[in-house]
Design a protein around this motif. Structure first.
Motif, short mmCIF file in Angstrom:
data_model
loop_
_atom_site.label_atom_id
_atom_site.label_comp_id
_atom_site.label_asym_id
_atom_site.label_seq_id
_atom_site.Cartn_x
_atom_site.Cartn_y
_atom_site.Cartn_z
N SER A 1 77.69 49.50 113.13
CA SER A 1 78.98 49.71 112.47
C SER A 1 79.93 48.56 112.78
CB SER A 1 79.61 51.02 112.92
OG SER A 1 78.76 52.08 112.62
N HIS A 2 79.91 48.11 114.03
CA HIS A 2 80.77 46.97 114.39
C HIS A 2 80.41 45.74 113.57
CE1 HIS A 2 83.24 48.52 117.51
NE2 HIS A 2 82.24 48.94 118.24
N LEU A 3 79.11 45.51 113.41
CA LEU A 3 78.69 44.33 112.64
C LEU A 3 79.17 44.44 111.20
CD1 LEU A 3 75.14 43.61 114.06
CD2 LEU A 3 77.26 42.34 114.41
N LEU B 1 81.52 41.93 109.15
CA LEU B 1 81.21 41.38 107.83
C LEU B 1 82.42 41.52 106.91
CD1 LEU B 1 78.52 40.23 106.85
CD2 LEU B 1 77.95 42.44 105.88
N ALA B 2 83.12 42.66 107.04
CA ALA B 2 84.29 42.89 106.19
C ALA B 2 85.44 41.97 106.56
CB ALA B 2 84.74 44.35 106.29
N ALA B 3 85.45 41.52 107.80
CA ALA B 3 86.59 40.72 108.25
C ALA B 3 86.40 39.23 108.00
CB ALA B 3 86.83 40.97 109.74
N ILE B 4 85.18 38.82 107.63
CA ILE B 4 84.95 37.40 107.37
C ILE B 4 85.72 36.99 106.11
CG2 ILE B 4 83.19 35.69 106.76
CD1 ILE B 4 81.20 37.23 108.39
N PRO B 5 86.51 35.93 106.19
CA PRO B 5 87.32 35.51 105.04
C PRO B 5 86.48 35.09 103.83
CG PRO B 5 87.99 34.37 107.04
CD PRO B 5 86.74 35.09 107.36
N SER B 6 87.03 35.29 102.64
CA SER B 6 86.32 34.91 101.40
C SER B 6 85.87 33.46 101.42
CB SER B 6 87.18 35.06 100.16
OG SER B 6 88.22 35.90 100.31
N ILE B 7 86.73 32.63 101.95
CA ILE B 7 86.43 31.20 101.87
C ILE B 7 85.12 30.90 102.60
CG2 ILE B 7 87.74 30.55 103.92
CD1 ILE B 7 87.92 28.60 100.71
N ILE B 8 84.83 31.65 103.66
CA ILE B 8 83.60 31.42 104.40
C ILE B 8 82.40 31.89 103.60
CG2 ILE B 8 82.30 32.14 106.46
CD1 ILE B 8 84.65 31.65 108.08
N SER C 1 76.85 36.64 91.84
CA SER C 1 76.61 38.07 92.08
C SER C 1 76.16 38.31 93.51
CB SER C 1 75.53 38.59 91.14
OG SER C 1 75.91 38.39 89.81
N LEU C 2 75.29 37.42 94.00
CA LEU C 2 74.79 37.62 95.37
C LEU C 2 75.93 37.52 96.39
CD1 LEU C 2 71.43 35.61 95.28
CD2 LEU C 2 71.74 38.08 95.41
N ILE C 3 76.74 36.48 96.24
CA ILE C 3 77.81 36.29 97.22
C ILE C 3 78.84 37.42 97.12
CG2 ILE C 3 79.78 34.82 97.80
CD1 ILE C 3 77.18 33.79 98.87
N LEU C 4 79.24 37.75 95.90
CA LEU C 4 80.22 38.84 95.76
C LEU C 4 79.61 40.16 96.23
CD1 LEU C 4 82.06 38.13 92.38
CD2 LEU C 4 82.68 37.51 94.70
N GLY C 5 78.33 40.33 95.95
CA GLY C 5 77.66 41.55 96.39
C GLY C 5 77.72 41.68 97.90
N LEU C 6 77.44 40.58 98.57
CA LEU C 6 77.49 40.58 100.03
C LEU C 6 78.91 40.90 100.52
CD1 LEU C 6 75.75 40.03 102.47
CD2 LEU C 6 76.33 37.61 102.30
N VAL D 1 70.89 43.13 105.41
CA VAL D 1 72.31 42.91 105.69
C VAL D 1 72.48 42.14 107.00
CG1 VAL D 1 74.52 44.01 106.15
CG2 VAL D 1 72.99 44.99 104.46
N LEU D 2 71.76 42.61 108.01
CA LEU D 2 71.85 41.95 109.32
C LEU D 2 71.40 40.50 109.22
CD1 LEU D 2 70.68 44.54 111.94
CD2 LEU D 2 72.96 43.86 111.24
N LEU D 3 70.33 40.31 108.46
CA LEU D 3 69.80 38.96 108.29
C LEU D 3 70.85 38.07 107.64
CD1 LEU D 3 67.04 37.55 108.73
CD2 LEU D 3 66.67 37.83 106.27
N ALA D 4 71.50 38.59 106.59
CA ALA D 4 72.52 37.82 105.90
C ALA D 4 73.65 37.46 106.86
CB ALA D 4 73.07 38.60 104.71
#
Ligand SMILES: Nc1ncnc2c1ncn2[C@@H]1O[C@H](COP(=O)(O)OP(=O)(O)O)[C@@H](O)[C@H]1O
Ligand SMILES: [Mg+2]
Lengths: 264, 597
Positions: free
Chosen positions: B116-118, B122-129, B158-163, B342-345
């Motif tokens: 859950s922390h991971l 993932l949610a906190a990583i900025p779009s630019i990254i 789609s892949l990036i936005l999906g992630l 997801v973890l791999l990404a």
């Protein structure tokens, strides 16, 4: 003089501390207290007993107007403290509550030091001087039989105290603003027998200075420490009288059944 | 005596009004944003014509020999947006729901919290990254697969936005799965269903509306995402025709051309009108969410009847999956595999950026002089500091005031609370680029602040406001009523009770709010490029331009020369985000420990 605000505005003459006349209380459409009439003498312990949900806490909260906070709570009739109608328009609720302190069922010390907990009330009413506050804290702790235990821990968090100490701290906190009446809502129900004993003993000492109104679930407790007892059932005050008499020869059958343990 | 009494009462009334105003602020903000965007878009709609604008197939603002009604058509971008949003929801929504199921039902207990922390991380990583990761890592791989040799376009986007939307979907789907009464699960088990049959046949269908909510919130995020899309879409304003065909979304159109559209020109108004169309999409999604929530509440009002096998509850009388094993078991393994993906990404993103970025970080790069000759992050540190100060100075008092109103004054679940919540949620669902455009129109131009750190900070204050309100409100509501009663029973007024008893007990929640806000500010780019600027020099004060880390990173990655710098900035940003996340986790732990005491 700002200090005067709320400190001494209450007229408190006469023999009776609390006079309740034809009090009805509704929570929305629910009739929680029905036509209550009672007079509680000064310097005495008045106990309110009765099964859960019969309106004991509700009655207690009408005496310091803590019911004001509840949406949809409506009151008719009159409640006088001393000579004063406390539901009159011009009453300063803050001053009322300074004169009518309250101790709750579960100890609820503020998450601050012992000292700050007790100083909270006096500070509310404008006491700022360190020496004066220290004096009040010491006196209140002494009055609550806590001074010996806590005099070296005044600046420790109040949350680190034991349950019994926390409850006596709450009593000390209420006493620090020098109330005339102290309301106690099942103050020992969350405590062990030893702490309970200490608080009962304390009540006996305190009634020299303050009038005590105590809700209790425990009939032995009421019999041990109170001078007057009122028995409530479903919002009605079934019987009210001297404690000795009420327990020895109740006039109502419902009271009889309750104190002999047949229900509740 | 009476005087003190009435003056105290006056103070209480005034305070209530102030807190009420703070609470209403989100409502004003949402209306202001909608009003000013549409107002500024109006000339474009009028000149081009709404129909020509929405359904025109050609976007060529500089072909001035064409009629106005012919060269400002955004249909390709609407189609582009819909395409990549659908792709993102397919990728991120699918994986997100499966990983939520995995987390709730199949994940070993010990792994649940770290996973859950991971996902929070993932949610906190900025779009630019995300965009940079797409550009630097994903595109080279897709280039090899693409028949044209260029991997940019629908698939990459789609892949990036999906992630990016995945953590949103997973988080909400997980909450709604956990909210399904355990009687459902146990009921299914007692009828002889296996765990996986119970999960996929009974629990997941029961959580349908929550899962749908998750997907819609994810859709909103995908529709409004700007910077990440910008870096991998290829950006040609044409209809997408295949997985590898270039496209341009509404957001890309806005951020890409704003730089050279001169103020007052039709071109610029048309870009703002693009924003207005985007806003309509977002508001429509919000409307759907509202309907969904409304329906759910209606259903809840009926008495809770746990499903009994006797009633014709389908999953029970007639299990969806007849055979043990089979499909449900496959789905279970799929959920595990997709969670692994997801973890791999996440590992790939973090790994690539740290491996390439950390070595490029040097004291000179972090704090050295910056200008045309050399680049450093010094301006970003200064700018970000100023942005944080400005944004918090505005958002904290308003947000805490609003939270105080909601928790201490308003009746719980009253209509006014619902309205304020609705608008706060609407505000939090608005895309950064919309805030950016509003900032330009309102703070830079109308208030005359120009492109400045101050204008950027004020824009950010609107962005972080919902977060502050929510975190503060949550922590105020967690303070026990017994403390309030104790204070009031001592004769203290409401104000004193709030400031001396309630707020101090809610401190860790407020600190959480501040940290979350800082996290958002540090990584923000789309809202800042045109409000605070995208310059390489250190701002001299609140009224000069300045660029934070994310905007700097965008500049570095756009100018191919500075790819190392971009990696180093990305690594710095990632470290910030990780530290802030850790702090939030610590605060939360403090909160629960405090409650137990
Ligand atoms: N805030 C409230 N709103 C509605 N009903 C209440 C509220 N507080 C108490 N009641 C109802 O009033 C009755 C008396 O409650 P209370 O005075 O707490 O009883 P007691 O203290 O004797 O157990 C109960 O039936 C209770 O459900
Ligand atoms: Mg009670």
């Amino acid at each position: 003089m700002k200090r005067q605000n709320g400190w001494d505005m209450f007229a408190f003459e006469g023999e009776t501390a609390v006079t309740i006349e034809s009090l009805d209380l509704y929570y929305g459409s629910f009739h929680a207290l029905k036509n209550i009439c009672m007079a509680m003498p000064k310097h005495a312990v008045t106990a309110l007993i009765g099964p859960s949900g019969c309106g004991k806490s509700t009655l207690l909260k009408t005496l310091n107007r803590l019911n004001d906070l509840i949406d949809g709570c409506r009151i008719t009739g009159s409640v006088r403290i001393g000579a004063r109608d406390i539901y009159a328009k011009e009453v300063d609720v803050s001053a009322l509550r300074k004169n009518v302190g309250m101790v709750f069922q579960k100890p609820n010390p503020f998450p601050m030091s012992v000292f700050d907990n007790i100083a909270y009330g006096p500070r509310t009413f404008g006491v700022r001087k360190k020496a004066e506050l220290s004096g009040l804290v010491e006196n209140s702790l002494k009055a609550a039989n806590l001074w010996a235990e806590l005099k070296d821990r005044l600046h420790k968090s109040a949350l680190s105290l034991s349950g019994g100490q926390q409850q006596r701290l709450c009593i000390a906190r209420a006493l620090a603003v020098q109330p005339k009446i102290l309301l106690m809502d099942e103050p020992t129900s969350a405590l062990d027998p030893i702490s309970t004993g200490k608080i009962e003993e304390l009540c006996g000492e305190l009634k020299e200075a303050v009038t005590i109104v105590m809700v209790t679930h425990n009939m032995q407790q009421a019999a041990r420490i109170s001078d007057k007892t009122g028995f409530f059932l479903l919002g009605d005050l079934v019987e009210f009288g001297d404690t000795g008499e009420l327990f020895a020869s109740p006039k109502q059958e419902a009271t009889m059944n309750y104190i002999s343990g047949r229900f509740g | 005596m009476r005087d003190a009494h009435t003056s105290g009462r006056k103070r209480e009334t005034a305070a209530k009004a102030v807190f009420g105003f703070a609470a209403a602020f989100s409502v004003f903000a949402v209306f202001a944003i909608i009003f000013y965007i549409f107002y500024a878009a109006l000339p474009a709609f009028r000149e081009i014509g709404v129909f020509h604008f929405l359904f025109g197939k050609l976007w060529a603002p500089d072909k001035e020999f064409l009629a106005v009604s012919e060269r400002f058509g955004i249909l390709p971008m609407i189609v582009g947006t819909l395409c990549v949003t659908a792709g993102a929801v397919l990728v991120g929504g699918g994986i997100g729901i499966f990983s939520a199921v995995f987390l709730v039902a199949f994940c070993p207990k010990k792994l649940r919290a770290p996973l859950s922390h991971l996902i929070h991380f993932l949610a906190a990583i900025p779009s630019i990254i995300y965009g940079f990761f797409g550009l630097a890592v994903l595109l080279p791989v897709l280039d090899k697969l693409s028949p044209t040799g260029s991997g940019m376009g629908v698939l990459a986007c789609s892949l990036i936005l999906g992630l990016m939307i995945l953590p949103t979907v997973t988080g909400i789907a997980k909450d709604s799965l956990e909210a399904v009464p355990s009687a459902y699960f146990e009921g299914a088990l007692s009828l002889g269903a296996s765990r996986e049959q119970a999960m996929f046949g009974t629990v997941l269908p029961a959580a349908k509306s929550g899962v749908l909510t998750a997907l819609i919130l994810g859709t909103g995020r995908a529709v409004g995402e700007t910077m990440a899309a910008l870096m991998v879409a290829g950006n040609a304003a044409a209809f997408p025709t295949g997985l590898f065909s270039n496209l341009r979304t509404l957001t890309i159109n806005m951020v890409l051309e704003m730089a050279y559209a001169s103020p007052g020109s039709l071109h610029r108004n048309a870009l703002i009108a693009t924003g207005a169309v985007l806003l309509v999409f977002i508001l429509a999604l919000n409307g759907i969410l509202g309907l969904l929530r409304h329906k759910k509440r209606e259903r809840k009002i009926r008495p809770d009847r746990p499903p009994t096998p006797a009633k014709s509850q389908k999953p029970f009388s007639e299990p969806v999956f007849k055979k043990r094993g089979g499909l449900p078991r496959t789905l279970k393994y799929l959920s595990a595999v997709l969670s692994g993906v997801v973890l791999l990404a996440l590992a790939l993103i973090v790994g690539f950026i740290l491996i390439k970025g950390l070595p490029a970080i040097s004291p000179a790069f972090l704090f050295g002089p910056s200008g045309n000759a050399a680049a450093s992050l010094r301006p970003a540190f200064v700018t970000t500091g100023l942005l944080i100060l400005t944004a918090l100075a505005v958002a904290l008092p308003i947000g805490i005031g609003a939270a105080i109103y909601l928790s201490e004054y308003a009746k719980q679940n009253s209509r006014i609370v619902k309205v304020i919540r609705l608008f706060t949620e609407t505000l939090s669902g608005m895309p950064s680029i919309i805030f950016g455009f509003f900032g330009v129109i309102f703070f830079c131009e109308l208030l005359g602040l120009g492109r400045s750190v101050l204008a950027g900070g004020l824009t950010l204050s609107l962005i972080i406001l919902p977060t502050v309100i929510r975190a503060a409100e949550e922590s105020l509501l967690a303070v026990g009523d017994s403390l309030r009663e104790a204070s009031l029973a001592l004769g203290a007024g409401r104000l004193r009770t709030i400031f001396y008893v309630v707020l101090p007990s809610a401190v860790s929640g407020i600190v959480t709010a501040v940290i979350l806000g800082i996290g958002r500010i540090v990584g923000e780019s789309a809202a800042l490029i045109y409000t605070a600027g995208a310059v390489m020099y250190t701002p001299q004060g609140l009224l000069s331009e300045g660029a934070g880390f994310a905007v700097m990173m965008w500049k570095f990655s756009g100018e191919g020369l500075y790819l190392d710098y971009a990696y180093a900035t990305a690594a710095t940003l990632l470290l910030f985000v990780a530290i802030l996340q850790a702090l939030v986790a610590l605060c939360k732990r403090g909160l629960t420990r405090g409650k137990r005491a």
